[in-house]
Write a protein that holds these residues in place. Structure first.
Motif, mmCIF file in Angstrom:
data_model
loop_
_atom_site.group_PDB
_atom_site.id
_atom_site.type_symbol
_atom_site.label_atom_id
_atom_site.label_comp_id
_atom_site.label_asym_id
_atom_site.label_seq_id
_atom_site.Cartn_x
_atom_site.Cartn_y
_atom_site.Cartn_z
ATOM 1 N N ARG A 372 0.821 -1.207 0.000
ATOM 2 C CA ARG A 372 0.000 0.000 0.000
ATOM 3 C C ARG A 372 0.863 1.269 0.000
ATOM 4 N NH1 ARG A 372 -5.811 0.136 2.960
ATOM 5 N NH2 ARG A 372 -6.540 2.146 2.153
ATOM 6 N N ALA A 373 2.032 1.175 0.623
ATOM 7 C CA ALA A 373 2.905 2.352 0.706
ATOM 8 C C ALA A 373 3.412 2.769 -0.678
ATOM 9 C CB ALA A 373 4.075 2.078 1.633
ATOM 10 N N THR A 374 3.754 1.760 -1.506
ATOM 11 C CA THR A 374 4.277 2.067 -2.839
ATOM 12 C C THR A 374 3.237 1.895 -3.937
ATOM 13 O OG1 THR A 374 5.057 -0.219 -3.102
ATOM 14 C CG2 THR A 374 6.592 1.371 -2.125
ATOM 15 N N ASP A 375 2.033 1.431 -3.550
ATOM 16 C CA ASP A 375 0.944 1.188 -4.505
ATOM 17 C C ASP A 375 1.393 0.239 -5.618
ATOM 18 O OD1 ASP A 375 -1.556 1.319 -5.685
ATOM 19 O OD2 ASP A 375 -1.088 3.140 -6.827
ATOM 20 N N THR A 376 2.017 -0.880 -5.207
ATOM 21 C CA THR A 376 2.485 -1.872 -6.180
ATOM 22 C C THR A 376 2.145 -3.281 -5.701
ATOM 23 O OG1 THR A 376 4.663 -1.931 -5.091
ATOM 24 C CG2 THR A 376 4.397 -0.459 -6.994
ATOM 25 N N TRP A 377 1.998 -4.189 -6.673
ATOM 26 C CA TRP A 377 1.886 -5.611 -6.378
ATOM 27 C C TRP A 377 3.294 -6.196 -6.462
ATOM 28 C CZ3 TRP A 377 -2.374 -8.150 -4.672
ATOM 29 C CH2 TRP A 377 -3.611 -7.526 -4.830
ATOM 30 N N ASP A 378 3.883 -6.509 -5.312
ATOM 31 C CA ASP A 378 5.265 -6.980 -5.265
ATOM 32 C C ASP A 378 5.304 -8.504 -5.261
ATOM 33 O OD1 ASP A 378 5.970 -4.325 -5.045
ATOM 34 O OD2 ASP A 378 6.111 -4.371 -2.851
ATOM 35 N N LYS A 379 6.197 -9.096 -6.074
ATOM 36 C CA LYS A 379 6.368 -10.550 -6.073
ATOM 37 C C LYS A 379 7.017 -10.983 -4.761
ATOM 38 C CE LYS A 379 6.459 -12.104 -10.859
ATOM 39 N NZ LYS A 379 7.174 -12.926 -11.864
ATOM 40 N N ILE A 380 6.509 -12.083 -4.207
ATOM 41 C CA ILE A 380 7.011 -12.615 -2.944
ATOM 42 C C ILE A 380 7.561 -14.012 -3.194
ATOM 43 C CG2 ILE A 380 6.463 -13.169 -0.549
ATOM 44 C CD1 ILE A 380 6.195 -10.225 -1.192
ATOM 45 N N SER A 381 8.770 -14.271 -2.704
ATOM 46 C CA SER A 381 9.391 -15.593 -2.866
ATOM 47 C C SER A 381 9.031 -16.487 -1.687
ATOM 48 C CB SER A 381 10.907 -15.457 -2.966
ATOM 49 O OG SER A 381 11.267 -14.721 -4.114
ATOM 50 N N PHE A 382 8.784 -17.771 -1.992
ATOM 51 C CA PHE A 382 8.489 -18.767 -0.973
ATOM 52 C C PHE A 382 9.493 -19.910 -1.094
ATOM 53 C CE2 PHE A 382 4.663 -16.398 -0.860
ATOM 54 C CZ PHE A 382 4.016 -16.683 0.327
ATOM 55 N N THR A 383 9.844 -20.501 0.034
ATOM 56 C CA THR A 383 10.726 -21.664 0.038
ATOM 57 C C THR A 383 9.914 -22.924 0.293
ATOM 58 O OG1 THR A 383 11.177 -21.420 2.409
ATOM 59 C CG2 THR A 383 12.650 -20.278 0.882
ATOM 60 N N GLY A 384 10.539 -24.068 0.070
ATOM 61 C CA GLY A 384 9.859 -25.335 0.303
ATOM 62 C C GLY A 384 9.399 -25.948 -0.998
ATOM 63 N N ASP A 385 8.262 -26.608 -0.964
ATOM 64 C CA ASP A 385 7.737 -27.287 -2.151
ATOM 65 C C ASP A 385 7.245 -26.272 -3.185
ATOM 66 O OD1 ASP A 385 8.185 -29.875 -1.136
ATOM 67 O OD2 ASP A 385 6.372 -29.740 0.069
ATOM 68 N N LYS A 386 7.277 -26.695 -4.435
ATOM 69 C CA LYS A 386 6.857 -25.833 -5.543
ATOM 70 C C LYS A 386 5.442 -26.189 -5.975
ATOM 71 C CE LYS A 386 7.908 -24.726 -10.384
ATOM 72 N NZ LYS A 386 8.756 -25.051 -11.545
ATOM 73 N N ILE A 387 4.632 -25.159 -6.233
ATOM 74 C CA ILE A 387 3.295 -25.353 -6.793
ATOM 75 C C ILE A 387 3.381 -25.073 -8.288
ATOM 76 C CG2 ILE A 387 0.874 -24.696 -6.678
ATOM 77 C CD1 ILE A 387 1.345 -23.583 -3.903
#
Length: 858
Positions: A372-387
């Motif tokens: 909300r601060a930058t008004d952007t949809w930021d990609k988030i990285s996840f670890t573990g199993d892949k979907i």
């Protein structure tokens, strides 16, 4: 043979015989749970109102007394009506009636003479499928009637009874009175000391009413069998739009709503009423798909469009559901359109996450978080199993652990639509705190392929989730509710069909659950063009009914003595086989020493109160919440969740403080309600608590200056107060002697403070207790281990690990103790489980190798 092995075999034998006996006893009743009988009320024509004659003309005779017990649901705020009527052979007539005259009241009457008992009801109880348990005890010998409703007795005498009564009992409309309230009943039992008639009221159709043995005993005119509402979806609303519209459900005010460019159409699920309201200002977002997400904390609906537009324009706006004012949130967007993506909040409803979807001939598996601060949809990285990339996957909202479940969908490994796609039937647990993904399972269902609609509904016990499934690739399809086990993916169909059309990709289907009324809602938005759609709303009562139970109900089953003979024979065969196994085990060489045979004693389970520790007037807050009255009787079952919360809140505020003000009770126990609106329900809850406390000495509820507190006597025992007081005494004297604390180790070993009660307002209290306890017990782990008392060292390490699951010292001495008690292989297995959980939770590997902790020298 060791004492432990004998105890194990004896316990297993008892369990086997109990299980077999229970199976034989309950077999006639395993076809399904009772749903109940609903009555056509005064809203219907006289000829259509419901009348249930319990015994037809074969009337029982009761001696000295009899009891009428049933569960009842009332949702009438307009009518007078008869719940039931009892007449005897001398034409004496008695009835339980209901009237709403500004406030709801039940009355027990001598008909045509007088009202003997008046019972006020809390208006919050007047909801369909909200059940209250009713017992009517007719004491013929003492000439009295007692009525128990919601735990409170109401009594009257001088009815003019004889010592015996041949009774005709009719619920609803009867030969004298035609008024019937909006009501339903289930689990009816009528009994005296010699007879016991039980009527589950679980029929699907017809006018015959069967007892629990399958015998037709009574009849009912114009029945509405509630079990049908738990299998067949009931249409509630149908609307057409010539513009893009969206839909969502706000459980806070019990309304499903459809939003257009200029107004809302609201469907009140409690009152079954439709209304429309215009916005305060113009909707600032141009809707393409009309996707939205509810923030219950803010009471706002966030409308969003993620696809980038040719020119800068608002893409996210928030509608205040109280004021109906739109506010622009931002212009954040994503490059591609994301049809049938997943959208969910974190557990605190601070951050919105988006996953997957389809657009530009591609399937996606990336996660975005709106900043909300930058008004952007930021990609988030996840670890573990892949979907794998997909769309049409089902998803839940975040639970208390910040876990979201993502189930199934359609896509492929590369994400490129050119190479084709496949259906996925896998479940992933996505943790939004640690940004980890864990694959739970993958299954291969039989039959036609399917995907899940928006929203998975996770059961209250977290063992199952419900998904509305359908074949998305068919222009004409059917929706059905499925119930999946979170543990292993086993599933069953639990509803009938909903015909639907999926001509266009914009078609959108949602599953909602209204916990206040135990009701599922399906919303179907079918598009015929990008601007023309039809919205349908349907409901299904919970718990839903399995498909096989419905199919079985449609077959005529004649009771057969041969059937029971075969069942009994099968049970005897099972018992014989298990007995042989036990015999062989007894004959084997005694390879198990006492420590190994007591393996179950080492399991991590809540420590119960031992029989010798059961005290009169005792409250246990450490581990499992337990309460004993003045006769040392366990009365924990009397504490419903809200009464338990109220009791704990006042108790913890009464020890060293002045109590708790009335407003704080309201805001703590009913945070989603206005304080003024909680007055009635708070009063009822406090009265129930007073009734429970009447059987406990040493505690008295007082109210002074708008503040509730407990006056505590010396004869009240509370484990938490004892341990906490000694911690404070030691700290006050700065004493190094912490043996005072360890004298209460049996209490401490029961578990953490209220460890099974997950309420946010308790977190600080729990944390303070744990932080004050840790300096006393952590050093003891090593000292006790070095004295050679490995079992006690193991117990202390477990207490520490409950407070700090990744304590190096605690896991070290837990493994050392297990190495001494159960051997190095068992210790290594425990270590492997620990490091797996450590890496899953913290995202890094555990640095200390097993061999450094446990060697042959330790």
């Amino acid at each position: 043979m060791s004492m432990f092995k004998k105890r194990e075999i004896l316990g297993l034998n008892l369990k086997i015989y109990k299980l077999a006996f229970l199976f034989v006893l309950l077999f006639p009743a395993i076809k399904g749970h009772a749903q109940g009988l609903q009555f056509n009320s005064n809203d219907s024509l006289l000829s259509r109102r419901t009348s249930y004659n319990v015994f037809n003309n074969n009337l029982p005779t009761f001696y000295d007394h009899f009891l009428v017990s049933f569960d009842m649901s009332l949702w009438d705020n307009e009518h007078l009506g008869y719940v039931f009527n009892i007449t005897d052979t001398k034409s004496n007539s008695y009835s339980l009636t209901y009237i709403y005259n500004g406030s709801p009241t039940l009355n027990f009457n001598i008909d045509s003479k007088s009202t003997k008992i008046q019972i006020p009801l809390n208006p919050v109880l007047l909801k369909k499928r909200q059940w209250m348990h009713v017992k009517v005890y007719v004491d013929l010998k003492a000439n009295e009637v007692g009525i128990l409703i919601n735990g409170q007795w109401y009594r009257a005498s001088d009815f003019g009874f004889d010592n015996t009564m041949t009774a005709r009992i009719i619920f609803g409309k009867n030969e004298h009175y035609f008024d019937v309230p909006n009501m339903a009943i289930k689990n009816l039992t009528i009994s005296d000391k010699n007879q016991n008639f039980r009527f589950p009221l679980k029929e699907w159709n017809g006018e015959s009413v069967y007892d629990n043995k399958g015998t037709a005993v009574g009849t009912v005119d114009n029945p509405v069998w509630l079990i049908n509402e738990s299998y067949f979806w009931t249409p509630k609303l149908h609307r057409s739009f010539d513009e893009v519209a969206g839909i969502n459900f706000n459980e806070r005010d019990q309304k499903l709503f459809m939003f257009k460019s200029d107004s809302l159409i609201l469907y009140d699920v409690q009152k079954d009423v439709v209304s429309a309201k215009t916005y305060q200002n113009k909707l600032p977002v141009t809707m393409l798909l009309g996707k939205s997400i509810i923030n219950t904390k803010e009471n706002k609906c966030y409308l969003y469009e993620v696809m980038r537009s040719p020119k800068p324009s608002p893409r996210i706006a928030a509608l205040d559901l109280a004021t109906l004012k739109w506010d622009v949130v931002g212009q954040g967007n994503i490059k591609e359109q994301r049809h049938h993506h997943n959208i969910f909040y974190d557990k605190d409803q601070n951050d919105i996450y988006l996953f997957g979807g389809y657009g530009s001939f591609s399937y996606y598996n990336d996660f975005f978080k709106y900043n909300r601060a930058t008004d952007t949809w930021d990609k988030i990285s996840f670890t573990g199993d892949k979907i794998n990339p997909r769309f049409f996957s089902g998803y839940s909202q975040a639970d208390a652990n910040n876990d979201v479940y993502i189930f199934g969908g359609y896509g492929n490994q590369s994400g490129n639509q050119v190479v084709g796609g496949k259906h996925y039937y896998d479940l992933y647990r996505v943790n939004l705190t640690n940004h980890t993904i864990k694959k739970c399972w993958e299954i291969k269902p039989n039959g036609d392929d399917f995907v899940a609609a928006n929203n998975l509904i996770v059961s209250k016990d977290k063992n199952y989730f419900y998904a509305l499934c359908y074949a998305h690739e068919k222009p004409k399809t059917n929706l059905r509710l499925y119930k999946f086990a979170i543990k292993d993916g086993s599933y069953e169909v639990v509803s009938g069909n909903i015909p639907a059309k999926g001509e266009r990709i914009e078609t959108d289907i949602n599953l909602f659950f209204n916990a206040k009324q135990n009701q599922f809602f399906c919303t179907i938005q079918e598009f015929t063009s990008p601007l023309n759609s039809t919205v349908r709303i349907l409901s299904l009562a919970s718990p839903p009914v399995r498909q096989q139970d419905y199919e079985a109900s449609q077959r005529v089953v004649t009771p057969s003595h041969k059937l029971y003979k075969y069942i009994l024979l099968a049970v005897l065969v099972v018992l014989a086989a298990l007995g042989a196994v036990l015999y062989v085990k007894r004959k084997k060489p005694n390879e198990t020493n006492a420590a190994e045979a007591a393996e179950n004693d080492l399991a991590v389970i809540p420590v119960p109160v031992k029989d010798e520790e059961k005290k009169a007037n005792a409250v246990y807050l450490l581990g499992e919440f337990t309460v004993y009255d003045k006769n040392s009787k366990d009365i924990t079952y009397l504490f419903s969740p809200k009464i338990k919360q109220l009791f704990i809140l006042i108790l913890l505020s009464s020890k060293d403080e002045a109590g708790v003000v009335s407003k704080r009770i309201s805001t703590t126990l009913w945070p989603d309600k206005d304080v003024v609106k909680t007055k009635n329900i708070k009063g009822v809850t406090i009265n129930h608590l007073r009734n429970i406390l009447a059987d406990i000495e040493g505690i008295e509820l007082t109210f002074l200056n708008d503040t509730y507190s407990f006056k505590l006597g010396d004869n009240l025992f509370c484990d938490y107060f004892i341990v906490n007081d000694d911690i404070k005494k030691v700290n006050a004297h700065d004493s190094a002697d912490d043996q005072t604390i360890l004298n209460h180790f049996d209490l401490i070993a029961r578990g953490g403070l209220l460890q099974h009660i997950a309420e946010g307002w308790l977190d600080d209290i729990k944390l303070e207790y744990e932080e004050s306890l840790m300096p006393f017990i952590l050093p003891e782990v090593k000292r006790i281990y070095e004295t050679g008392d490995f079992r006690k060292a193991l117990e202390i390490s477990r207490v520490v690990l409950h407070i700090d699951p990744f304590s190096d010292i605690a896991i070290k001495y837990k493994l050392k103790a297990l190495r001494r008690i159960k051997g190095i292989d068992f210790a290594r297995k425990t270590y492997d489980e620990f490091i797996h959980e450590y890496e899953k939770s913290l995202g890094v590997e555990y640095a200390i190798p097993f061999d450094k902790i446990c060697t042959n020298k330790t």
